[in-house]
Write a protein that holds these residues in place. Structure first.
Motif, mmCIF file in Angstrom:
data_model
loop_
_atom_site.group_PDB
_atom_site.id
_atom_site.type_symbol
_atom_site.label_atom_id
_atom_site.label_comp_id
_atom_site.label_asym_id
_atom_site.label_seq_id
_atom_site.Cartn_x
_atom_site.Cartn_y
_atom_site.Cartn_z
ATOM 1 N N VAL A 190 17.836 15.244 16.243
ATOM 2 C CA VAL A 190 17.207 14.617 14.751
ATOM 3 C C VAL A 190 17.770 13.215 14.738
ATOM 4 O O VAL A 190 19.077 13.172 15.173
ATOM 5 C CB VAL A 190 17.364 15.485 13.790
ATOM 6 N N LYS A 191 17.087 12.477 14.061
ATOM 7 C CA LYS A 191 17.731 11.003 13.714
ATOM 8 C C LYS A 191 18.481 11.200 12.499
ATOM 9 O O LYS A 191 18.416 11.752 11.483
ATOM 10 C CB LYS A 191 16.663 9.962 13.513
ATOM 11 N N LEU A 192 19.811 10.702 12.739
ATOM 12 C CA LEU A 192 20.813 10.860 11.526
ATOM 13 C C LEU A 192 20.299 10.154 9.966
ATOM 14 O O LEU A 192 20.315 10.755 9.356
ATOM 15 C CB LEU A 192 22.176 9.906 11.941
ATOM 16 N N ASP A 193 19.596 9.052 10.527
ATOM 17 C CA ASP A 193 18.960 8.237 9.384
ATOM 18 C C ASP A 193 18.216 9.323 8.381
ATOM 19 O O ASP A 193 18.234 9.375 7.285
ATOM 20 C CB ASP A 193 17.945 7.214 10.038
ATOM 21 N N GLN A 194 17.312 9.802 9.220
ATOM 22 C CA GLN A 194 16.069 10.729 8.523
ATOM 23 C C GLN A 194 16.994 12.250 7.905
ATOM 24 O O GLN A 194 16.550 12.552 6.940
ATOM 25 C CB GLN A 194 15.416 11.607 9.697
ATOM 26 N N LEU A 195 17.787 12.581 8.683
ATOM 27 C CA LEU A 195 18.682 13.835 8.430
ATOM 28 C C LEU A 195 19.394 13.264 6.809
ATOM 29 O O LEU A 195 19.378 14.248 6.100
ATOM 30 C CB LEU A 195 19.671 14.032 9.360
ATOM 31 N N LYS A 205 27.718 -0.214 11.394
ATOM 32 C CA LYS A 205 28.147 -0.509 10.097
ATOM 33 C C LYS A 205 27.073 -0.100 9.083
ATOM 34 O O LYS A 205 27.749 0.436 8.032
ATOM 35 C CB LYS A 205 27.857 -2.378 9.800
ATOM 36 N N PRO A 206 25.839 -0.178 9.061
ATOM 37 C CA PRO A 206 24.831 0.343 8.086
ATOM 38 C C PRO A 206 25.148 1.925 8.080
ATOM 39 O O PRO A 206 25.174 2.427 6.830
ATOM 40 C CB PRO A 206 23.456 0.008 8.716
ATOM 41 N N GLU A 207 25.539 2.565 9.070
ATOM 42 C CA GLU A 207 25.688 4.044 9.146
ATOM 43 C C GLU A 207 26.852 4.203 8.119
ATOM 44 O O GLU A 207 26.891 5.159 7.186
ATOM 45 C CB GLU A 207 25.647 4.557 10.136
ATOM 46 N N HIS A 208 27.960 3.674 8.485
ATOM 47 C CA HIS A 208 29.288 3.430 7.755
ATOM 48 C C HIS A 208 29.110 3.620 6.269
ATOM 49 O O HIS A 208 29.664 4.199 5.598
ATOM 50 C CB HIS A 208 30.248 2.819 8.550
#
Ligand code: SAH
Length: 241
Positions: A149-154, A198-201
């Motif tokens: 799954v995409k982390l973003d979506q999760l 960076k954005p994920e962090h």
């Protein structure tokens, strides 16, 4: 008759007196490889009903039949802990799944992060690794391995009441570790070889469910980090206490 050390996962209801057919692969393993014969007793579990000794009633080349005796162990659920990790090379990904099952993760979720680069994921193969790990470590439960799954979506759909132990490599060497917390629902998040973007962090740091932790002064490989994180969580909040 002998009591064998073989412990098998079977996808079948289990209860005292229940007959359980064995698959072709299992028949090969039990009767050709392990040379077990009718009258021998093995252990079986199905992830739902606990563990049962089962006597071999029929042993054929392609099939066989077992019969359950009295339950030897009840179903023991692991803590409600998910392991989220970015898949890496095939063998290392398989290693992470195997170790997560042994360490008592309830669910194993490969996630695609910004810097994840891995080949196509074979969910069925990874599930088989989790199953084998449960067979050999004596667990009565088998963690589910989900599709990538995409982390973003999760994170967008992330449940209010589930905490995240965010293993943040930028904290390597900081004294930030897992604090005690009364929440029952948790997830551990491990990044890929390239770390988090960076954005994920930034996003993770802003989530109120996320707890950024350090796994010590050295940068660990993702597979090592997964085991270290599971150990830290289990000793602080899990079923090792
Ligand atoms: N390339 C990155 C390291 C990634 S290590 C860098 O050099 O900074 C892979 C993952 O393991 C990280 O994303 C993190 O989740 C975890 N990890 C490894 N070492 C860690 C540490 N000392 N503290 C916290 N997390 C760590």
């Amino acid at each position: 008759m002998k009591q064998s050390r073989v412990r098998l996962y079977v996808d079948h209801p289990l209860a005292l007196g229940q007959s359980v057919p064995v698959s072709q692969t299992q028949a090969h393993y039990l009767f050709a490889v392990m040379r077990l014969t009718p009258g021998d007793v093995i252990l079986v579990f199905n992830g739902r009903d606990g563990e049962f000794p089962a006597e071999i009633k029929q042993a054929g080349k392609r099939r066989g039949l077992l019969e359950c005796q009295a339950q030897s162990r009840p179903l023991v659920m692991p803590p409600d802990l998910w392991l989220l990790f970015a898949p890496i090379k095939k063998a290392r990904t398989a290693f992470i799944v195997e170790k997560a099952a042994e360490m008592g993760a309830a669910k194993i979720m490969p996630v695609r992060t910004d810097f994840t680069n891995s080949e196509r994921l074979r969910r069925d193969r990874l599930q088989a690794h989790a199953l084998e790990a449960a067979e050999q470590c004596g667990a009565t439960y088998v963690p589910e391995v989900t599709d990538l799954v995409k982390l973003d979506q999760l994170l967008t759909d992330w449940p209010e009441d589930r905490q995240i132990m965010f293993c943040d490599e930028t904290l390597a060497g900081a004294a930030q570790t897992l604090a005690d917390n009364s929440s029952q629902k948790w997830a551990i998040l491990i990044g890929p070889e390239g770390g988090f973007s960076k954005p994920e962090h930034t996003r993770l740091r802003a989530m109120k469910q996320a707890h950024a932790v350090s796994l010590g002064p050295r940068i660990l490989r993702a597979d090592t980090a997964a085991i270290a994180a599971l150990t830290l969580w289990q000793t602080t909040l899990g079923d090792w206490a």
